[in-house]
Design an enzyme around this catalytic site. Structure first.
Site, PDB file in Angstrom:
ATOM      1  N   ARG A 140      -3.599   6.903   0.825  1.00  0.00           N
ATOM      2  CA  ARG A 140      -3.992   8.033   1.342  1.00  0.00           C
ATOM      3  C   ARG A 140      -2.996   8.723   2.416  1.00  0.00           C
ATOM      4  NH1 ARG A 140      -9.464   5.306   3.133  1.00  0.00           N
ATOM      5  NH2 ARG A 140      -7.897   3.472   3.015  1.00  0.00           N
ATOM      6  N   ARG A 142       0.836  -1.207  -0.178  1.00  0.00           N
ATOM      7  CA  ARG A 142       0.003  -0.014   0.127  1.00  0.00           C
ATOM      8  C   ARG A 142       0.998   1.355   0.029  1.00  0.00           C
ATOM      9  NH1 ARG A 142      -5.418  -0.309   2.179  1.00  0.00           N
ATOM     10  NH2 ARG A 142      -6.221  -2.262   1.051  1.00  0.00           N
ATOM     11  N   ARG A 184      -6.958  11.552  -5.768  1.00  0.00           N
ATOM     12  CA  ARG A 184      -8.275  10.427  -5.260  1.00  0.00           C
ATOM     13  C   ARG A 184      -9.463  11.548  -5.316  1.00  0.00           C
ATOM     14  NH1 ARG A 184     -12.145   8.412  -4.424  1.00  0.00           N
ATOM     15  NH2 ARG A 184     -12.711   6.753  -3.241  1.00  0.00           N
ATOM     16  N   ASP A 194      -6.696  -2.947  -7.261  1.00  0.00           N
ATOM     17  CA  ASP A 194      -7.202  -3.578  -6.068  1.00  0.00           C
ATOM     18  C   ASP A 194      -7.706  -5.118  -6.234  1.00  0.00           C
ATOM     19  OD1 ASP A 194      -8.249  -2.740  -3.124  1.00  0.00           O
ATOM     20  OD2 ASP A 194      -9.514  -4.359  -3.982  1.00  0.00           O
ATOM     21  N   TYR A 213     -14.428 -12.039   0.146  1.00  0.00           N
ATOM     22  CA  TYR A 213     -15.476 -10.829  -0.084  1.00  0.00           C
ATOM     23  C   TYR A 213     -16.526 -10.995  -0.741  1.00  0.00           C
ATOM     24  CZ  TYR A 213     -11.531  -8.108   1.970  1.00  0.00           C
ATOM     25  OH  TYR A 213     -10.567  -7.520   3.082  1.00  0.00           O
TER      26      TYR A 213
END
Ligand code: CP3
Length: 347
Positions: free
Chosen positions: A30, A26, A39, A76, A156
């Site tokens: 952010r 990652r 973003r 992702d 998921y």
């Protein structure tokens, strides 16, 4: 196409490169103000992943700051189910939301024939990143492509999002093994196609993220983590001889020993693993990657230096890639990342 002088690729072929190559899971995200700026300009996270110009730009952002030994494709693990036609949305502050796949009709609705067209923008991102690394002078930085491992992606899809314990998924694996095996087979085959296309487009190494491997019993771990990883690695090697693969059977504990027989070139260790003990379980030529606690990186200072030093001391002399044990969290101070890179480069 693969440049064997890049430190990451040397470590992946079993060389004890020192100081070790470093990149962080990652690493684009952010915690970086330049990521947040991009973003803020897109409608949603999926749009960012499927707009090659922007996805390539955010992939390169952490390389420009820190000169990491690897860039990891910005995408992702849930892009593959999305490409199979399963719904996907990222809700602000909630994480991913998907339809719940609980029966044969849900499985039958998935369409592997739409994957190649749906992921075409991801392949364009790969090509742009390779070109960008070369043109911006990062000749030592290798590009890693990735996919979620079938079990974690299934988690998921069955739960419909994140979960503390993925209870519905584990129950399905026991109660309806035929349905679960059907889902796992489809994901395994699609993952082979998806990763193969990334290698074709210019990814120099591939990583399989099995973030929830650790919720399985040993018998299900063999069936749903080790067996699909073995199949994926074998198929990729056949199509792309020599392509290195990194496996991340997160929270797999003692099962890393058995995971070493999947054929992967490196095993990414999560934060819970004692690296010296873990390395002893792994075959000699298999590199170890990991496993600094992302919270030590948040804390910085002496805590960070001490944890990083312990990892370096344990891994000197064996093929090793410095990384975190899980992804960077958004509250991380960018200067702490810079300090860590300096420390590892001076090892
Ligand atoms: O490592 C990288 O820098 C490459 C890009 C990458 C992302 N996700 C970007 C992302 C990679 C390799 C992933 C893998 C991923 N995604 C995993 C496996 C690794 C792990 O963390 O266990 C998993 C389980 C996911 C699923 C996922 N994606 C979740 C649970 C979330 C929401 C949680 C969160 O942090 O918001 C995402 C969204 C996501 N994927 C973001 C990023 C940068 C944040 C979305 C945003 O910026 O708005």
């Amino acid at each position: 196409m693969r440049d064997s002088t890049k430190p990451l690729l040397r470590a992946l072929t079993g060389e004890a490169v020192w100081p070790p190559p470093i990149w962080l899971m990652r690493q684009a995200g952010r915690y970086l103000p330049e990521y947040r700026a991009i973003r803020a300009g897109v409608a949603d996270f999926i749009a960012l992943c499927t707009t090659p110009e922007l996805a390539a730009e955010v992939t390169l952002q952490p390389i420009r700051r820190y000169g990491f030994d690897a860039a990891i494709l910005f995408s992702d693990i849930l892009i593959l189910p999305w490409a199979l036609g399963h719904g996907l949305a990222f809700k602000e502050g909630e994480g991913p939301v998907l339809p719940k796949l609980r029966d044969a009709a849900g499985l039958a609705a998935l369409d592997p024939n739409r994957v190649a067209a749906a992921v075409a923008p991801v392949m364009e991102t790969v090509r742009r990143v390779r070109a960008g690394l070369a043109s911006e002078g990062f000749g030592q930085t290798a590009l890693i492509g990735f996919a979620g491992a079938p079990f974690t992606v299934a988690c998921y899809m069955v739960e419909g999002g994140g979960s503390r314990d993925f209870a519905a998924t584990r129950a399905m694996a026991y109660a309806d093994p035929a349905l679960f095996a059907g889902l796992m087979d489809m994901l395994t085959e699609s993952t082979i196609e998806y990763l193969s296309a990334q290698a074709e487009a210019g990814a120099e190494a591939l990583m399989l993220f099995d973030s929830w491997a650790g919720v399985l019993s040993p018998s299900l771990f063999r069936r749903h983590v080790i067996a699909p990883a073995t199949r994926i690695v074998a198929a990729l090697r056949q199509r792309h001889p020599g392509i290195p693969v990194i496996g991340f059977p997160r929270l797999g504990g003692l099962m890393v020993g058995a995971y070493g027989a999947t054929g992967v070139n490196a095993i990414a260790m999560d934060t819970s693993m004692d690296l010296a003990q873990a390395a002893a379980l792994v075959p000699d030529g298999v590199a170890v990657q990991g496993n600094l606690d992302p919270m030590a990186l948040v804390a910085g200072g002496a805590a960070l230096t001490g944890e990083a030093e312990a990892i370096l001391r344990a891994m000197r002399g064996r093929p090793f890639i410095f990384n975190l044990g899980h992804g960077i969290v958004p509250q991380t101070t960018p200067a702490h990342v810079g300090a860590l890179v300096e420390q590892v480069r001076a090892a």
